[in-house]
Write a protein that holds these residues in place. Structure first.
Motif, PDB file in Angstrom:
ATOM      1  N   TYR A   1       8.702  -2.186  -9.527  1.00 15.15           N
ATOM      2  CA  TYR A   1       7.395  -2.811  -9.652  1.00 15.15           C
ATOM      3  C   TYR A   1       6.801  -3.116  -8.273  1.00 15.15           C
ATOM      4  N   MET A   2       7.626  -3.726  -7.393  1.00 13.47           N
ATOM      5  CA  MET A   2       7.105  -4.125  -6.083  1.00 13.47           C
ATOM      6  C   MET A   2       6.770  -2.911  -5.211  1.00 13.47           C
ATOM      7  N   LEU A   3       7.516  -1.836  -5.421  1.00 20.48           N
ATOM      8  CA  LEU A   3       7.235  -0.605  -4.688  1.00 20.48           C
ATOM      9  C   LEU A   3       5.838  -0.100  -5.041  1.00 20.48           C
ATOM     10  N   VAL A   4       5.544  -0.110  -6.332  1.00 20.92           N
ATOM     11  CA  VAL A   4       4.229   0.339  -6.784  1.00 20.92           C
ATOM     12  C   VAL A   4       3.148  -0.621  -6.284  1.00 20.92           C
ATOM     13  N   VAL A   5       3.457  -1.929  -6.311  1.00 23.90           N
ATOM     14  CA  VAL A   5       2.473  -2.909  -5.844  1.00 23.90           C
ATOM     15  C   VAL A   5       2.172  -2.702  -4.358  1.00 23.90           C
ATOM     16  N   GLU A   6       3.231  -2.490  -3.575  1.00 22.06           N
ATOM     17  CA  GLU A   6       3.013  -2.244  -2.133  1.00 22.06           C
ATOM     18  C   GLU A   6       2.139  -1.015  -1.927  1.00 22.06           C
ATOM     19  N   ALA A   7       2.402   0.014  -2.726  1.00 20.12           N
ATOM     20  CA  ALA A   7       1.617   1.234  -2.602  1.00 20.12           C
ATOM     21  C   ALA A   7       0.163   0.966  -2.955  1.00 20.12           C
ATOM     22  N   LEU A   8      -0.051   0.218  -4.038  1.00 19.39           N
ATOM     23  CA  LEU A   8      -1.417  -0.095  -4.465  1.00 19.39           C
ATOM     24  C   LEU A   8      -2.141  -0.904  -3.382  1.00 19.39           C
TER      25      LEU A   8
ATOM     26  N   ASP B   1      -4.926   5.487  -6.260  1.00 23.36           N
ATOM     27  CA  ASP B   1      -5.011   6.943  -6.220  1.00 23.36           C
ATOM     28  C   ASP B   1      -3.598   7.500  -6.391  1.00 23.36           C
ATOM     29  N   ARG B   2      -3.384   8.260  -7.481  1.00 25.15           N
ATOM     30  CA  ARG B   2      -2.013   8.661  -7.833  1.00 25.15           C
ATOM     31  C   ARG B   2      -1.326   9.446  -6.711  1.00 25.15           C
ATOM     32  N   ALA B   3      -2.038  10.408  -6.150  1.00 25.04           N
ATOM     33  CA  ALA B   3      -1.437  11.246  -5.111  1.00 25.04           C
ATOM     34  C   ALA B   3      -1.101  10.412  -3.878  1.00 25.04           C
ATOM     35  N   LYS B   4      -1.996   9.482  -3.531  1.00 18.13           N
ATOM     36  CA  LYS B   4      -1.749   8.671  -2.345  1.00 18.13           C
ATOM     37  C   LYS B   4      -0.577   7.719  -2.573  1.00 18.13           C
ATOM     38  N   ILE B   5      -0.467   7.194  -3.807  1.00 18.69           N
ATOM     39  CA  ILE B   5       0.668   6.316  -4.125  1.00 18.69           C
ATOM     40  C   ILE B   5       1.972   7.078  -3.936  1.00 18.69           C
ATOM     41  N   ARG B   6       1.994   8.308  -4.466  1.00 21.00           N
ATOM     42  CA  ARG B   6       3.195   9.131  -4.324  1.00 21.00           C
ATOM     43  C   ARG B   6       3.552   9.323  -2.860  1.00 21.00           C
ATOM     44  N   ASP B   7       2.550   9.718  -2.063  1.00 23.73           N
ATOM     45  CA  ASP B   7       2.806   9.949  -0.637  1.00 23.73           C
ATOM     46  C   ASP B   7       3.296   8.676   0.040  1.00 23.73           C
ATOM     47  N   PHE B   8       2.698   7.547  -0.352  1.00 29.98           N
ATOM     48  CA  PHE B   8       3.080   6.275   0.262  1.00 29.98           C
ATOM     49  C   PHE B   8       4.546   5.973  -0.010  1.00 29.98           C
ATOM     50  N   ILE B   9       4.933   6.123  -1.298  1.00 27.40           N
ATOM     51  CA  ILE B   9       6.328   5.800  -1.643  1.00 27.40           C
ATOM     52  C   ILE B   9       7.287   6.757  -0.938  1.00 27.40           C
ATOM     53  N   GLU B  10       6.940   8.023  -0.921  1.00 25.36           N
ATOM     54  CA  GLU B  10       7.823   9.001  -0.290  1.00 25.36           C
ATOM     55  C   GLU B  10       8.055   8.688   1.190  1.00 25.36           C
ATOM     56  N   ASN B  11       7.055   8.112   1.836  1.00 26.39           N
ATOM     57  CA  ASN B  11       7.192   7.823   3.266  1.00 26.39           C
ATOM     58  C   ASN B  11       7.580   6.384   3.551  1.00 26.39           C
ATOM     59  N   LYS B  12       7.852   5.621   2.477  1.00 32.76           N
ATOM     60  CA  LYS B  12       8.137   4.198   2.665  1.00 32.76           C
ATOM     61  C   LYS B  12       9.511   4.006   3.305  1.00 32.76           C
ATOM     62  N   LYS B  13       9.524   3.222   4.367  1.00 36.18           N
ATOM     63  CA  LYS B  13      10.801   2.930   5.032  1.00 36.18           C
ATOM     64  C   LYS B  13      10.969   1.419   5.122  1.00 36.18           C
ATOM     65  N   GLY B  14      12.209   0.984   5.030  1.00 35.72           N
ATOM     66  CA  GLY B  14      12.510  -0.433   5.229  1.00 35.72           C
ATOM     67  C   GLY B  14      11.961  -1.352   4.158  1.00 35.72           C
ATOM     68  N   PHE B  15      11.794  -0.849   2.936  1.00 35.28           N
ATOM     69  CA  PHE B  15      11.331  -1.710   1.850  1.00 35.28           C
ATOM     70  C   PHE B  15      12.504  -2.565   1.373  1.00 35.28           C
ATOM     71  N   VAL B  16      12.330  -3.897   1.463  1.00 30.47           N
ATOM     72  CA  VAL B  16      13.432  -4.787   1.111  1.00 30.47           C
ATOM     73  C   VAL B  16      13.364  -5.095  -0.383  1.00 30.47           C
ATOM     74  N   GLY B  17      14.290  -4.536  -1.136  1.00 30.49           N
ATOM     75  CA  GLY B  17      14.324  -4.777  -2.574  1.00 30.49           C
ATOM     76  C   GLY B  17      15.577  -5.527  -2.961  1.00 30.49           C
ATOM     77  N   THR B  18      15.820  -5.636  -4.249  1.00 31.20           N
ATOM     78  CA  THR B  18      17.007  -6.363  -4.696  1.00 31.20           C
ATOM     79  C   THR B  18      18.255  -5.489  -4.602  1.00 31.20           C
ATOM     80  N   ALA B  19      18.069  -4.168  -4.741  1.00 30.05           N
ATOM     81  CA  ALA B  19      19.238  -3.277  -4.736  1.00 30.05           C
ATOM     82  C   ALA B  19      19.660  -2.914  -3.323  1.00 30.05           C
ATOM     83  N   GLY B  20      18.798  -3.120  -2.360  1.00 25.65           N
ATOM     84  CA  GLY B  20      19.133  -2.767  -0.986  1.00 25.65           C
ATOM     85  C   GLY B  20      17.854  -2.585  -0.185  1.00 25.65           C
ATOM     86  N   ILE B  21      17.999  -1.958   0.977  1.00 30.19           N
ATOM     87  CA  ILE B  21      16.813  -1.686   1.782  1.00 30.19           C
ATOM     88  C   ILE B  21      16.496  -0.201   1.638  1.00 30.19           C
TER      89      ILE B  21
END
Lengths: 376, 318, 297
Positions: free
Chosen positions: A313-320, A326-346
């Motif tokens: 959820y937070m990954l999508v929120v960060e992208a938004l 924009d679906r394509a931009k969200i995809r690109d954003f997530i694919e290039n996301k580095k250092g996102f601190v989540g519950t499962a890890g970084i």
């Protein structure tokens, strides 16, 4: 007085009109809220609802409120397909879920064709290997969990392992990885037993293992049946160490097994052992807040499954927040996301890696006096 | 005469042909595809249960076998769709023949348990043979159906394929029911002894119908596999067999339209109820209970009675 | 571990599970005898028994014996209410319709349990500790003995009920011929009610005894019901002794299959034996051939 009222009314009006002016961002979610995987799907749904409330109360994403559309596919693949089609039709910006690996595999062709980003909460390697353009996942990969277990076994000078796994997607996938990496770590698999997801007794399998020279048992499952293995092992008086997979990520499982869970070792995200983490851990703040919020709101223990929902959820929120709906931009954003601190890890996503986690996202945990703590 | 008999299905066909033009919504189209697939499976089971009077709790196994057969052949071995389809039909029919020969000597609840056990064994084997079927994780990457260079790669195209298959099978089934075989079947339903006395070869007939209904289920499974492009052992689950049976009973057993009606209702109802979240299960169960309690002949019989009563009232007034 | 102790271990494991199947099978038979219905909700009674017991012992801190009796009583009432609401109002419905009604009932029970207690699993303390007993190298939980004991108690009570009490004899009369039974003044409708109440009670007892070993959750019922159904049919529908023997047999087969052949195919092995028995003896182990012919759809 009247002026004050008028000003207040005006202020309200202005606020209301700005809110109305900002289009809500739509996020879709497919979780197995009922059915056999409900224990996994429910915390995911709760987490998504809680986060939506929190973000909207804080003014939404850049002023846009989130509209969350949750669909329950009951852990049924045909239904998952229908629900995803519905969400695509509802024009959501991205989809989180489904809960189960099978459901995820069933919807992949649809999201690929519709070109909509999907962040799955299911664990199987197949989801992101080979890489699918529009599909990501948040749980750690089985292979890394296997590596952590085998490393620990080497430390403990154990070389002969017996495998127990459920005949579910999660169990079968883990079993394959365990066999695949055994040679590399010099581990011999002396027994390979399975059990059904609704089985009520595993003494037969364990008795068989007892007859071999296994030095440790590795039990790979995500559903409640795995607790029976621990209870039966204790009943049979077997004292060898027991490893569980990251599917053990729910304090409930340890509680259900009671004494039998003491000393169980399992690689897992740090969420369950947040209290025993040092303050310097980069994840600690995120984990502590999520755990506190969740347990206050739902009066029940947090689990790693809900954590996977949080990450997605937070990954999508960060992208938004960064690129808008924009679906394509969200995809690109997530694919290039580095250092996102989540519950499962970084998370460090890349074009070759749509899982984003490595084996360092795991911590070897254990159960001590009914609590989950970091294993020494 | 034949024309009049087929009039309803022709009208239905016309309506089905226009419907997607009215709603080009992929979600509803997707649901209609599923309804079509379930209708094909229930039609075969209805032939077996409603006409021949033999129960089966293992039809999900044939559904899954069909899907796996074409799925594995097209996805893993790059076989063309039509030969794969032929192979799927032969494999399923063969397995159904063996199961039928063995089980159909049994009656009533014993037959129910035997078919259930046979179906569960198929389920367990699909789960356990990981190398071949992909095991519980399922088999992904099944290609779209391609016939003579034309690919059914969208819900829109697939919708027409599914419902065309349905209409063809419907006409075929209607002809069987109105033939000598059909009369023999109904005779079998009311009394096996009488049927045998009239010179009907009871065993052969039962096995033939069992195999035919299994092939219907396999066809439905093939369509399912290629429309979702993914299949897992879940499709051969006992609960799916029970669902098919429920569709028939709710829609109207021994009535060709019953299966379609039941399939439509039981697919649409959970969708409509999904807004109730946790209450969905309990509401769904209650609706099912009420329908079965008050319309024991199924929805189709219910409609017929309603139609006749209205007709009588109208005539009575005139 | 020696082969002998392995065999003993497998045997006891199988007998424990088999006792549960046997009790569920008995419940199927009681309703089947009175009505010809296969009650698909039978497994849900097992689930409800376990869940109600968990609820009573945690929410009201009831002691074990009181909780046990009260849970059985509550589930018995649920069974009776289900019969009154869903089966009783119908006039001469076909058997298949009745079966689908019980299926709808099972969905409702499952949905209600999910609403009341959520989706998580629940555990109960063992009746008399978790310290396993040792027998020739095999280990047996005291709870397993409780389960086998409860099965024996149920069998004894049923034997007494059917042979020495008027309602029991009336129920047997109904199973032979309902029309004749009503001619001699037996209230058949009341017997049907009694049959639902009794099999709900037996199911609940099984569920309560089983929960400490396996945990209970809202959707555990279906599979237990299925296994119990297989036991009832394998033993010969309507035959109580047959159900008990068949239930124990299925349990033991599963356990030995998992232990000596393959845990992956253990259910297939048990089902395969079931199939073969049915093909050799189409009316089950102990059922009479005539009885098998009597009830059809």
């Amino acid at each position: 007085m009247r002026k004050l009222l008028l000003a207040g009314a005006l202020c309200l009006f202005v606020c209301a009109s700005t809110v109305r002016a900002a289009e809500p961002y739509k996020i879709g979610a497919v979780f197995a809220v009922s059915g056999p995987a409900a224990l996994l799907g429910e915390p995911e749904r709760n987490t998504a609802l809680m986060l939506t409330d929190q973000i909207n109360a804080a003014g939404g994403i850049n002023g846009h409120p989130i509209e969350l559309i949750i669909e329950d596919n009951e852990g049924d693949e045909a239904k998952a397909v229908m629900k995803v089609k519905k969400l695509i039709n509802d024009k959501v910006a991205a989809i989180i879920g489904p809960t189960r690996s099978g459901d995820t595999m069933a919807v992949i062709p649809i999201v690929e064709k519709a070109q909509i980003p999907l962040v799955s909460c299911a664990a199987a390697e197949d989801i992101v290997k080979p890489v699918k353009k529009w599909v990501f996942k948040t749980p750690q990969s089985d292979a890394d969990a296997v590596r952590r277990i085998y490393e620990k076994m080497k430390d403990m000078k154990l070389t002969k392992a017996a495998i127990m796994s459920g005949t579910t997607g999660f169990g079968t996938a883990g079993r394959e990885q365990l066999k695949k990496f055994a040679l590399e770590y010099g581990i011999t698999i002396v027994a390979d037993e399975t059990y059904g997801p609704k089985d009520t007794d595993m003494t037969a399998q364990l008795t068989k293992i007892k007859g071999t020279d296994a030095q440790a048992i590795i039990n790979w499952e995500i559903i409640p049946a795995q607790t029976t293995v621990m209870k039966n092992k204790k009943q049979l008086g077997m004292t060898m160490p027991l490893f569980q997979s990251h599917g053990f990520g729910n304090i409930k499982y340890a509680q259900d097994a009671g004494d039998a869970a003491e000393g169980v070792l399992f690689p897992c995200g740090r969420l369950l052992a947040v209290d025993s983490l040092p303050d310097t851990n980069p994840q600690k703040a995120v984990l502590a807040k999520y755990k506190k919020d969740y347990e206050e709101k739902f009066k029940t223990d947090v689990s790693t499954f809900g954590g996977h929902g949080y990450d997605a959820y937070m990954l999508v929120v960060e992208a938004l927040r960064a690129v808008g709906p924009d679906r394509a931009k969200i995809r690109d954003f997530i694919e290039n996301k580095k250092g996102f601190v989540g519950t499962a890890g970084i998370f460090n996503y890349s074009a070759e890696d749509h899982c984003g986690l490595d084996k360092n996202s795991f911590e070897m945990l254990t159960v001590k006096n009914g609590k989950i703590v970091v294993a020494k | 005469m034949a024309f009049r008999r087929h009039l309803p299905i022709m009208l239905f066909g016309c309506a089905a042909a226009v419907l997607p033009l009215a709603l080009k919504d992929p979600y509803y189209l997707g649901i209609l595809v599923f309804i079509g697939i379930f209708s094909i499976a229930t039609m075969g089971l209805n032939l077996l249960m409603g006409y021949a009077g033999q129960i089966s709790l293992g039809h999900a196994a044939f559904y899954a076998l069909g899907a796996y057969a074409t799925g594995i052949l097209t996805a893993k071995y790059n076989v063309h769709f039509l030969p794969a389809l032929a192979a799927a039909i032969i494999v399923t029919a063969g397995i159904a023949y063996v199961i039928g020969m063995a089980c159909l000597r049994l009656k009533g609840h014993y037959l129910a348990v035997a078919t259930l056990a046979a179906g569960e064994i198929v389920f367990i084997c699909l789960n356990a043979s990981v190398g071949f079927t992909g095991g519980p994780s399922g088999l992904a990457g099944i290609p779209s159906i391609e016939i003579g260079g034309f690919s059914f790669d969208s819900d829109f195209k697939f919708y027409y394929l599914v419902w065309a298959v349905f209409i063809l099978l419907f006409i075929l089934t209607a002809n069987i029911i109105n033939s000598r075989t059909g009369r023999a079947l109904r005779c079998l339903h009311s009394s096996e002894v009488a049927a045998a006395a009239m010179g009907i070869n009871v065993t052969t007939l039962k096995v033939q119908i069992f195999v035919l209904s299994a092939v219907y289920a396999a066809l439905a499974g093939v369509l399912y596999g290629h429309s979702v492009t993914f299949i897992s052992p879940q499709a051969s689950d006992l609960m799916f067999s029970v669902k098919l049976l429920t569709m028939i009973v709710v829609g109207g057993m021994g009535h060709l339209w019953g299966g379609v009606l039941g399939a439509a209702l039981l697919t649409l109802l959970p969708e409509a109820l999904s807004a109730f979240h946790d209450y969905e299960l309990i509401i769904y169960g209650s609706i099912l209970l009420v329908i079965v309690m008050f319309l024991p002949g199924g929805l189709m019989r219910g409609f017929e009675t309603l139609y006749v009563t209205i007709l009588k009232k109208v005539r009575g007034r005139g | 571990m020696s082969l002998l102790s392995q065999i003993i271990q497998f045997l006891f494991t199988g007998l424990t599970i088999g006792s549960i199947y046997a009790m569920v099978g008995l419940g199927f038979n009681i309703i089947y005898n009175a009505t010809g219905i296969i009650n698909f909700a039978q497994g849900e009674f097992v689930m409800l028994g376990g869940m109600v017991m968990v609820w009573l012992t945690t929410a009201f801190n009831l002691p074990l014996p009181a909780g046990f009796l009260l849970s059985v009583l509550i589930v018995t009432c649920i069974g009776a209410a289900f019969e009154r609401l869903a089966i009783f109002p119908l006039k001469k419905p076909p058997v298949l319709i009745l079966i689908i009604i019980t299926l709808a009932g099972s969905i409702i029970f499952k949905g209600a349990a999910m609403l009341l207690w959520g989706k998580q699993t629940y555990s109960l303390p063992h009746f008399s500790g978790e310290e396993p007993l040792h027998l020739l190298g095999a280990t047996i939980l005291p709870q397993a003995l409780w389960i086998i004991g409860i099965l024996m108690a149920v069998v004894a009570l049923l034997a007494f009920f059917f042979n020495f009490t008027i309602p029991g004899k009336a129920m047997r009369a109904c199973s032979v011929n309902p029309v004749a039974a009503s001619l001699v003044g037996i209230n058949v409708k009341r017997i049907v009610l009694l049959s639902f109440a009794m099999s709900a009670g037996i199911g609940a007892a099984a569920g309560i005894a089983f929960t400490p070993i396996v945990l209970m959750e809202f959707d555990r019922g279906a599979l237990l019901g299925l296994k119990g159904f297989c036991a009832a049919v394998l033993g010969g529908l309507g035959n109580g002794t047959g159900a008990v023997i068949a239930g124990l047999l299925i349990g033991v087969l599963e356990s030995f299959g998992a232990g000596f052949i393959s845990s992956e195919y253990k259910d297939a092995i048990a089902l395969g034996v079931l199939l073969i028995v049915l093909l050799v003896r189409p009316s089950g182990l102990m059922g009479s051939r005539e009885a098998a012919r009597l009830k059809e759809f």
